[in-house]
Motif scaffolding. Sequence first.
Motif, PDB file in Angstrom:
ATOM      1  N   MET A 247       0.845  -1.197   0.000  1.00 16.57           N
ATOM      2  CA  MET A 247       0.000   0.000   0.000  1.00 16.57           C
ATOM      3  C   MET A 247       0.882   1.248   0.000  1.00 16.57           C
ATOM      4  O   MET A 247       0.641   2.202  -0.733  1.00 16.57           O
ATOM      5  N   ALA A 248       1.931   1.221   0.842  1.00 14.78           N
ATOM      6  CA  ALA A 248       2.768   2.411   0.990  1.00 14.78           C
ATOM      7  C   ALA A 248       3.646   2.600  -0.245  1.00 14.78           C
ATOM      8  O   ALA A 248       4.073   1.636  -0.880  1.00 14.78           O
ATOM      9  N   ASN A 249       3.894   3.861  -0.571  1.00 12.98           N
ATOM     10  CA  ASN A 249       4.775   4.183  -1.689  1.00 12.98           C
ATOM     11  C   ASN A 249       6.190   4.386  -1.171  1.00 12.98           C
ATOM     12  O   ASN A 249       6.394   4.636   0.011  1.00 12.98           O
ATOM     13  N   LEU A 250       7.138   4.310  -2.065  1.00 15.17           N
ATOM     14  CA  LEU A 250       8.511   4.670  -1.719  1.00 15.17           C
ATOM     15  C   LEU A 250       8.715   6.117  -2.154  1.00 15.17           C
ATOM     16  O   LEU A 250       8.448   6.473  -3.305  1.00 15.17           O
ATOM     17  N   GLN A 251       9.191   6.926  -1.228  1.00 14.93           N
ATOM     18  CA  GLN A 251       9.464   8.314  -1.607  1.00 14.93           C
ATOM     19  C   GLN A 251      10.847   8.403  -2.242  1.00 14.93           C
ATOM     20  O   GLN A 251      11.833   7.957  -1.667  1.00 14.93           O
ATOM     21  N   VAL A 252      10.881   8.976  -3.432  1.00 18.11           N
ATOM     22  CA  VAL A 252      12.142   9.149  -4.144  1.00 18.11           C
ATOM     23  C   VAL A 252      12.470  10.637  -4.164  1.00 18.11           C
ATOM     24  O   VAL A 252      11.607  11.468  -4.477  1.00 18.11           O
ATOM     25  N   VAL A 253      13.700  10.967  -3.805  1.00 17.59           N
ATOM     26  CA  VAL A 253      14.127  12.365  -3.815  1.00 17.59           C
ATOM     27  C   VAL A 253      15.045  12.579  -5.010  1.00 17.59           C
ATOM     28  O   VAL A 253      16.018  11.837  -5.179  1.00 17.59           O
ATOM     29  N   LEU A 254      14.694  13.549  -5.830  1.00 20.17           N
ATOM     30  CA  LEU A 254      15.508  13.824  -7.021  1.00 20.17           C
ATOM     31  C   LEU A 254      16.136  15.211  -6.884  1.00 20.17           C
ATOM     32  O   LEU A 254      15.434  16.188  -6.587  1.00 20.17           O
ATOM     33  N   ASN A 255      17.458  15.278  -7.119  1.00 18.39           N
ATOM     34  CA  ASN A 255      18.176  16.551  -7.013  1.00 18.39           C
ATOM     35  C   ASN A 255      18.541  17.057  -8.395  1.00 18.39           C
ATOM     36  O   ASN A 255      18.703  16.272  -9.324  1.00 18.39           O
ATOM     37  N   PRO A 256      18.760  18.381  -8.496  1.00 19.96           N
ATOM     38  CA  PRO A 256      19.104  18.949  -9.816  1.00 19.96           C
ATOM     39  C   PRO A 256      20.422  18.437 -10.375  1.00 19.96           C
ATOM     40  O   PRO A 256      20.656  18.564 -11.566  1.00 19.96           O
ATOM     41  N   ASP A 257      21.284  17.832  -9.537  1.00 25.33           N
ATOM     42  CA  ASP A 257      22.538  17.323 -10.105  1.00 25.33           C
ATOM     43  C   ASP A 257      22.330  16.010 -10.872  1.00 25.33           C
ATOM     44  O   ASP A 257      23.244  15.453 -11.472  1.00 25.33           O
ATOM     45  N   LEU A 258      21.114  15.521 -10.887  1.00 27.68           N
ATOM     46  CA  LEU A 258      20.770  14.330 -11.664  1.00 27.68           C
ATOM     47  C   LEU A 258      20.825  14.653 -13.161  1.00 27.68           C
ATOM     48  O   LEU A 258      20.403  15.732 -13.563  1.00 27.68           O
ATOM     49  N   ALA A 259      21.341  13.703 -13.955  1.00 25.78           N
ATOM     50  CA  ALA A 259      21.371  13.938 -15.399  1.00 25.78           C
ATOM     51  C   ALA A 259      19.956  14.165 -15.920  1.00 25.78           C
ATOM     52  O   ALA A 259      19.028  13.472 -15.497  1.00 25.78           O
ATOM     53  N   ASP A 260      19.773  15.103 -16.795  1.00 29.81           N
ATOM     54  CA  ASP A 260      18.460  15.417 -17.398  1.00 29.81           C
ATOM     55  C   ASP A 260      17.388  15.764 -16.367  1.00 29.81           C
ATOM     56  O   ASP A 260      16.208  15.467 -16.565  1.00 29.81           O
ATOM     57  N   TYR A 261      17.781  16.351 -15.264  1.00 31.92           N
ATOM     58  CA  TYR A 261      16.824  16.626 -14.174  1.00 31.92           C
ATOM     59  C   TYR A 261      15.538  17.285 -14.677  1.00 31.92           C
ATOM     60  O   TYR A 261      14.434  16.793 -14.432  1.00 31.92           O
ATOM     61  N   ALA A 262      15.708  18.355 -15.423  1.00 31.33           N
ATOM     62  CA  ALA A 262      14.525  19.135 -15.839  1.00 31.33           C
ATOM     63  C   ALA A 262      13.577  18.295 -16.690  1.00 31.33           C
ATOM     64  O   ALA A 262      12.362  18.281 -16.473  1.00 31.33           O
TER      65      ALA A 262
END
Length: 463
Positions: free
Chosen positions: A45-60
């Motif tokens: 039932m519960a989701n996994l929270q994923v944190v994405l930072n701008p240093d990730l490739a292709d962030y935008a």
Amino acid sequence: MMTRRIADILKNGQPDESVKVQGWVRTKRELKDFAFVEVNDGSSMANLQVVLNPDLADYATVIKQLNTGASVEVEGVLVESPAKGQRIELKASSAKVFGEADPETYPLQKKRHSFEFLRDIGHLRSRTNTFGAVFRVRNACATAIHNFFQERGFLWIHAPIITASDCEGAGEMFAVTSFNLDKVPRTEKQEIDYTKDFFGRPAYLTVSGQLEAEIMAMAFSNVYTFGPTFRAENSNTSRHLAEFWMVEPEMAFCDLQGDMDLAEEFLKYIFKYVLETCAEDMEFFNQRIDNSVLATADNIINNQFERLTYTDAVKLLEKADKKFEFPVSWGLDLQSEHERYLAEEKFKKPVIVTDYPAKIKAFYMRLSDDEQTVRAMDILAPKIGEIIGGSQREERLDVLEKRIEALGMDAKTLWWYLDLRRFGTVPHAGFGLGFERLVQFMTGMANIRDVIPFPRAPLTVEF
Ligand code: ATP
Ligand code: MG
Ligand code: MG
Ligand code: MG
């Protein structure tokens, strides 16, 4: 890297572990310096929270694509979550979008949808919390059923879907034909010429695997079926489907008492198993669907079911200070409102009604010495009514032959069934559990169409 299931990560994942997950986006929240995406893969039932930072490739680009409903693969490292209510979250080092979902047209918006609406988008409803929980609980019930019988040495047998016999004698069978319906061959009398049909005679979809289960029990002692059954009956109720699954144990050397004992132990076992393995989902049902779900489970597990005869049940119903829609009188079958009254209001727990009038029950049930009643039992559950129907079977050849004749049935087509009484007959008994009714009962879902992935019922229905 191997993909890990989100349920496993939420339960066992440790900070600094590298993981890969795959699933569908439930929500996205964009902040100034980073974004949160909740991902669900159906394992919990519960989701996994994923944190994405701008240093990730292709962030935008990635953030733009990660809308509700999009499919994604994320790799990263687990970190302790500062947020309340979750132990761990995933800091993404890479994210790959498999398929986008246009926020304008994706039918599952971030709000509560009605079950009627969700039935119309049956191909997507499993992505909601409610249906995720329903189908996980359904799976757990099926597992518990197999475990229960396998632990007790029962053989799982596979009854045919296509059959010639109407086990229940209720005339609710769907015909199976290879004919092109526009050009059905007719005899000179304008009757359908089944000799030209695929099987050379009428054939139907099975309404019950019981008679075949009896055959197998007469060699393996204890067997069970677990498969789909079909009934062309009024399915415009909240507890009837045209296609439903049935569990039918059949025990040689067993009487009605043994049958009832097994059925009660069986239901208790399934409830226990589901509470243990689907605690989070059961909690959800209790909070969001029906606030008596957990109390009901507790009631089933810890109380003896009430047992009374049909005759006594009728007396109670006649005395009840309640107006029923359908009449109550000895000889008439109990209707769902009567069944529910007994379980819900009178005894407040499951009730086993026994010894029904022979006239309203099927031909195979064991006639009692009074010659008026049969050794039948129905288990009635609060909110649902009949959930199990069972009986001791008629093992005496002469009595069975008389019964078949009296009902105007064709003994010739049942020669094999009578043979079982000719050669090494034994007292035997069994029951049928409607699998969807069980899941309904367990989850508190109001409509049986919402506990089977692909409900089969007439199209023109209003609820
Ligand atoms: P009902 O009185 O509710 O129509 P029944 O007495 O006709 O049920 P049985 O022939 O005793 O049903 O079948 C055994 C079990 O199968 C029932 O106790 C019920 O749990 C389930 N069942 C029967 N018909 C349906 C149906 N159309 N859809 C879903 N489950 C069903
Ligand atoms: Mg019926
Ligand atoms: Mg019934
Ligand atoms: Mg029944």
